[in-house]
Structures are given as C-alpha cells and as structure tokens.
Write an enzyme that holds these catalytic residues in place. Structure first.
Site, mmCIF file in Angstrom:
data_model
loop_
_atom_site.group_PDB
_atom_site.id
_atom_site.type_symbol
_atom_site.label_atom_id
_atom_site.label_comp_id
_atom_site.label_asym_id
_atom_site.label_seq_id
_atom_site.Cartn_x
_atom_site.Cartn_y
_atom_site.Cartn_z
ATOM 1 N N ASN A 51 35.026 -1.345 -1.032
ATOM 2 C CA ASN A 51 34.538 -0.085 -1.619
ATOM 3 C C ASN A 51 34.290 1.007 -0.587
ATOM 4 O O ASN A 51 34.502 2.185 -0.863
ATOM 5 C CB ASN A 51 33.239 -0.340 -2.382
ATOM 6 C CG ASN A 51 33.457 -1.232 -3.582
ATOM 7 O OD1 ASN A 51 34.217 -0.907 -4.483
ATOM 8 N ND2 ASN A 51 32.807 -2.388 -3.588
ATOM 9 N N SER A 70 25.260 7.347 6.501
ATOM 10 C CA SER A 70 23.907 6.875 6.172
ATOM 11 C C SER A 70 23.053 6.661 7.411
ATOM 12 O O SER A 70 23.557 6.347 8.507
ATOM 13 C CB SER A 70 24.018 5.547 5.424
ATOM 14 O OG SER A 70 22.748 4.927 5.305
ATOM 15 N N TYR A 113 26.284 -3.060 5.545
ATOM 16 C CA TYR A 113 26.458 -1.761 4.893
ATOM 17 C C TYR A 113 26.509 -0.658 5.966
ATOM 18 O O TYR A 113 27.375 0.224 5.937
ATOM 19 C CB TYR A 113 25.310 -1.534 3.907
ATOM 20 C CG TYR A 113 25.124 -0.101 3.486
ATOM 21 C CD1 TYR A 113 26.030 0.509 2.617
ATOM 22 C CD2 TYR A 113 24.038 0.658 3.956
ATOM 23 C CE1 TYR A 113 25.858 1.839 2.234
ATOM 24 C CE2 TYR A 113 23.862 1.967 3.579
ATOM 25 C CZ TYR A 113 24.772 2.558 2.721
ATOM 26 O OH TYR A 113 24.610 3.871 2.343
ATOM 27 N N LYS A 166 29.386 2.151 7.015
ATOM 28 C CA LYS A 166 29.169 3.602 7.089
ATOM 29 C C LYS A 166 29.586 4.137 8.461
ATOM 30 O O LYS A 166 30.204 5.190 8.576
ATOM 31 C CB LYS A 166 27.707 3.918 6.796
ATOM 32 C CG LYS A 166 27.317 3.676 5.349
ATOM 33 C CD LYS A 166 27.779 4.806 4.468
ATOM 34 C CE LYS A 166 28.572 4.412 3.293
ATOM 35 N NZ LYS A 166 28.945 5.531 2.413
HETATM 36 N N1 LIG Z 1 20.970 7.700 -2.101
HETATM 37 C C1 LIG Z 1 20.694 7.711 -0.801
HETATM 38 O O1 LIG Z 1 19.535 7.873 -0.404
HETATM 39 C C2 LIG Z 1 21.799 7.532 0.212
HETATM 40 C C3 LIG Z 1 23.131 7.444 -0.135
HETATM 41 N N2 LIG Z 1 24.095 7.333 0.840
HETATM 42 C C4 LIG Z 1 25.516 7.272 0.488
HETATM 43 O O2 LIG Z 1 25.794 8.237 -0.503
HETATM 44 C C5 LIG Z 1 26.799 7.749 -1.373
HETATM 45 C C6 LIG Z 1 26.305 7.865 -2.807
HETATM 46 O O3 LIG Z 1 25.146 7.079 -2.925
HETATM 47 P P1 LIG Z 1 24.265 7.091 -4.262
HETATM 48 O O4 LIG Z 1 24.620 8.261 -5.085
HETATM 49 O O5 LIG Z 1 22.875 6.877 -3.861
HETATM 50 O O6 LIG Z 1 24.791 5.757 -4.920
HETATM 51 P P2 LIG Z 1 25.089 5.480 -6.463
HETATM 52 O O7 LIG Z 1 25.300 4.012 -6.594
HETATM 53 O O8 LIG Z 1 24.070 6.148 -7.303
HETATM 54 O O9 LIG Z 1 26.477 6.227 -6.626
HETATM 55 C C7 LIG Z 1 27.649 5.710 -6.072
HETATM 56 C C8 LIG Z 1 28.757 6.008 -7.042
HETATM 57 O O10 LIG Z 1 29.982 5.516 -6.484
HETATM 58 C C9 LIG Z 1 30.702 4.870 -7.515
HETATM 59 N N3 LIG Z 1 31.555 3.837 -6.931
HETATM 60 C C10 LIG Z 1 31.141 2.724 -6.300
HETATM 61 N N4 LIG Z 1 32.208 2.004 -5.919
HETATM 62 C C11 LIG Z 1 33.301 2.708 -6.312
HETATM 63 C C12 LIG Z 1 34.685 2.484 -6.216
HETATM 64 N N5 LIG Z 1 35.184 1.380 -5.625
HETATM 65 N N6 LIG Z 1 35.522 3.408 -6.729
HETATM 66 C C13 LIG Z 1 35.052 4.514 -7.328
HETATM 67 N N7 LIG Z 1 33.746 4.789 -7.462
HETATM 68 C C14 LIG Z 1 32.883 3.885 -6.953
HETATM 69 C C15 LIG Z 1 29.653 4.281 -8.445
HETATM 70 O O11 LIG Z 1 30.163 4.114 -9.745
HETATM 71 C C16 LIG Z 1 28.541 5.330 -8.388
HETATM 72 O O12 LIG Z 1 28.667 6.290 -9.414
HETATM 73 C C17 LIG Z 1 27.110 6.326 -0.954
HETATM 74 O O13 LIG Z 1 28.291 6.330 -0.198
HETATM 75 C C18 LIG Z 1 25.932 5.934 -0.091
HETATM 76 O O14 LIG Z 1 26.326 5.030 0.913
HETATM 77 C C19 LIG Z 1 23.780 7.320 2.157
HETATM 78 C C20 LIG Z 1 22.486 7.365 2.556
HETATM 79 C C21 LIG Z 1 21.394 7.479 1.635
HETATM 80 O O1 LIG Z 2 22.061 4.498 2.841
HETATM 81 C C1 LIG Z 2 21.129 4.336 2.079
HETATM 82 O O2 LIG Z 2 19.877 4.624 2.511
HETATM 83 C C2 LIG Z 2 18.806 4.817 1.591
HETATM 84 C C3 LIG Z 2 17.513 4.710 2.382
HETATM 85 O O3 LIG Z 2 17.448 3.430 2.954
HETATM 86 P P1 LIG Z 2 16.199 2.463 2.673
HETATM 87 O O4 LIG Z 2 16.473 1.266 3.511
HETATM 88 O O5 LIG Z 2 14.976 3.205 3.116
HETATM 89 O O6 LIG Z 2 16.161 2.190 1.198
HETATM 90 C C4 LIG Z 2 18.898 3.789 0.480
HETATM 91 O O7 LIG Z 2 17.841 3.961 -0.453
HETATM 92 C C5 LIG Z 2 20.247 3.938 -0.199
HETATM 93 O O8 LIG Z 2 20.396 2.992 -1.242
HETATM 94 C C6 LIG Z 2 21.325 3.674 0.798
HETATM 95 O O9 LIG Z 2 22.592 3.968 0.223
#
Ligand SMILES: NC(=O)C1=CN([C@@H]2O[C@H](COP(=O)(O)OP(=O)(O)OC[C@H]3O[C@@H](n4cnc5c(N)ncnc54)[C@H](O)[C@@H]3O)[C@@H](O)[C@H]2O)C=CC1
Ligand SMILES: O=C1O[C@H](COP(=O)(O)O)[C@@H](O)[C@H](O)[C@H]1O
Length: 255
Positions: free
Chosen positions: A84, A109, A145, A149
C-alpha cells in the site's frame, strides 16, 4: 493551477482536512479505495494504488498530485506497507512521470524519524527543551510503517533527480479535528490542526521549490520539529498551537 489536482486517499482524515479547507479553490480529482457513500461534487475514481491500471486512470489528466493513500497504522505489518505504501507510491510516481505531472506532494510521517525520540523523552516534548529536527537529518524510523514513509521520501528523491518532478514530502505530525490530542504530550508537540493541514498542503501546491522535506505540524509551543523550512520555502503560516487549548477547549486566542 490550470489542471486538476489528484487527491489520493480522499476518503481519509487528512483528505477530509484538505478538502474541508480547499474544496472550492481547486479542480479536484479524487481517488477512493472503495465507492464513496455520498456522491462527491468532484470528478473521482475508485481503485487501488498498488494496481497499475487503477493508478493510470487516477493520474490521467491531472497536473499535480497530493498522495495520501496508504496504510497509516504505526503498527502496520510489512506486507501491508510494502504493497500500500511503498509499491503504491512508486506506481503513483511512475504514472505521474508518464502523464507529465509537474508536482507531487507526499504524505510522509513523524514516524520516518521516530527513533530520534528514544534518549530524549519526555523532555523532548516539553517547552524548555529546544531540540529540533529540521528535515535535513537522516531518517530514523521507529517501526516498519516509518520505514515505508522514509522509503516514499527516497522514491520521490529518485523521481525528482531523474525526471525533474517537483517533490514536497510533508512529515505530518498528529492530525486531530477541533482540538489537540488530550493527555498525550507527544501528540500535542506534533499536533496538526485541520486548518493548518489544509494550508500547508495548499502552500505545497503553490510554492516554488525542487525537492523538500518539511514538518507538517501546527505552531505548537512544545514542538521538537522545526517548521522554519516550511515557513521559508512554502510560505507556511500556521494559525494553531496546542498550548492554546486546555483539553477540548480553546483557552487562548492566537491573535
Ligand atoms: N492522520 C495523521 O495524523 C497522519 C497521517 N499520515 C499519512 O497521511 C496519509 C493519510 O492518512 P489518514 O488520512 O490519517 O489515513 P486514513 O486511513 O484516514 O486514510 C487513508 C486513505 O487511504 C486509502 N487507502 C489505503 N490503502 C489504499 C490503497 N491501497 N489504494 C487506494 N487507497 C488506499 C484508505 O481507503 C483511506 O481512505 C497516510 O499516508 C498516512 O501515512 C502521516 C502522518 C500523520
Ligand atoms: O503517521 C502517523 O502518525 C500519527 C501520529 O502518530 P502517533 O504514534 O502519535 O499516533 C498517527 O496517529 C497516524 O495514524 C499515523 O498515520
């Protein structure tokens, strides 16, 4: 921006924050993993980023990409992040080059550098500690993970050097809606509010740069990630600070 912007992972939390702030300002093409419950107001595709044909269909006709799709779990197993996150990101870049996409914004991340925290916790998360990571340091993931990243950033480095595509890696902290994480110092130090999330991604779409690694956090008093590079190169002007909240309530006005 004349051509649509592809937003992968549009149905997730980061996608919600970006669309919440910028929905009306750009022509979007959204990529979902499964059909959306409500019909979006924008062009969209449903597909998997590890599938070549799905990726080609997503990238067709766009001028820039914000790539969010992937497995966001810090404890995700290798087979999932390999397919993914790593394979999906490489396929997205390859299709971007073939389509002539000029700009690629990648959701990296804090976990790409999680191992820097070991010997410094918990002082690192407190305001008296002025240690900062600034994006020039070598990645030190603390889990698989994070390895995926950091690998996504390196894939971007290759596609920038080889094909000239502009690349901005945003090392996103901890995105939460409405208020910072509660009773979680680390999360408060790396909090990214929804509006700052939309804003930093807009700056990454518009600013002039070649290859960048920046930290995507709000202007938190507790921070151990520098936001100077994001300010300098992107013109990032965050409005939020986790110190302005007491639990769920805002207790100080930033103005
Ligand atoms: N939410 C956070 O605090 C953080 C998020 N990130 C990064 O931001 C990005 C988005 O994270 P979130 O929105 O929190 O996660 P989320 O799980 O809410 O959204 C991820 C989306 O990607 C889609 N997805 C997953 N695998 C897929 C695939 N193989 N093909 C197509 N779509 C796919 C899922 O359906 C989902 O809608 C991720 O790459 C994550 O690593 C990084 C650091 C912190
Ligand atoms: O990359 C990500 O980081 C956030 C923050 O990390 P955490 O260890 O404090 O939870 C995480 O919530 C998120 O799922 C992840 O994609």
């Amino acid at each position: 921006m004349n051509e649509p912007v592809l937003l992968t992972g549009a149905g997730g939390a980061v996608g919600e924050a970006i669309l919440g702030g910028l929905e009306d300002d750009y022509e979007w093409k959204l990529m979902f993993h499964s059909p959306p419950v409500e019909e979006p107001d924008h062009d969209y595709v449903v597909g998997d980023v590890s599938d070549d044909e799905d990726v080609r269909a997503a990238v067709e006709g766009v001028g820039a990409i914000i790539h969010l799709a992937g497995d966001p779990r810090p404890d995700a197993p290798w087979n999932s992040v390999l397919a993914n996150n790593i394979d999906g990101t490489q396929k997205m870049y390859e299709a971007a080059v073939d389509e002539g996409v000029e700009r690629f914004v990648y959701a990296s991340s804090n976990h790409a550098v999680g191992a820097y925290e070991d010997e410094r916790k918990p002082d690192l998360y407190r305001t008296h500690d002025d240690f900062r990571l600034d994006g020039s340091e070598f990645p030190r993931p603390g889990n698989l993970y994070g390895v995926s990243k950091a690998t996504g950033e390196i894939i971007g480095r290759y596609y920038h050097d080889e094909y000239g595509i502009d690349v901005c890696n945003v090392r996103i902290g901890n995105l939460t809606k409405g208020h910072p994480p509660i009773d979680y110092e680390r999360g408060q130090a790396m909090w990214l509010s929804y509006r700052d999330c939309a804003h930093i991604h807009e700056r990454a779409l518009l600013a002039d740069y070649d290859f960048e690694i920046v930290y995507g956090i709000s202007d938190n008093d507790r921070k151990y990630y520098s936001i100077e590079r994001a300010k300098e190169v992107l013109g990032y002007e965050p409005q939020d600070n986790s110190a302005h909240f007491d639990g769920e309530e805002r207790v100080a006005d930033p103005t």
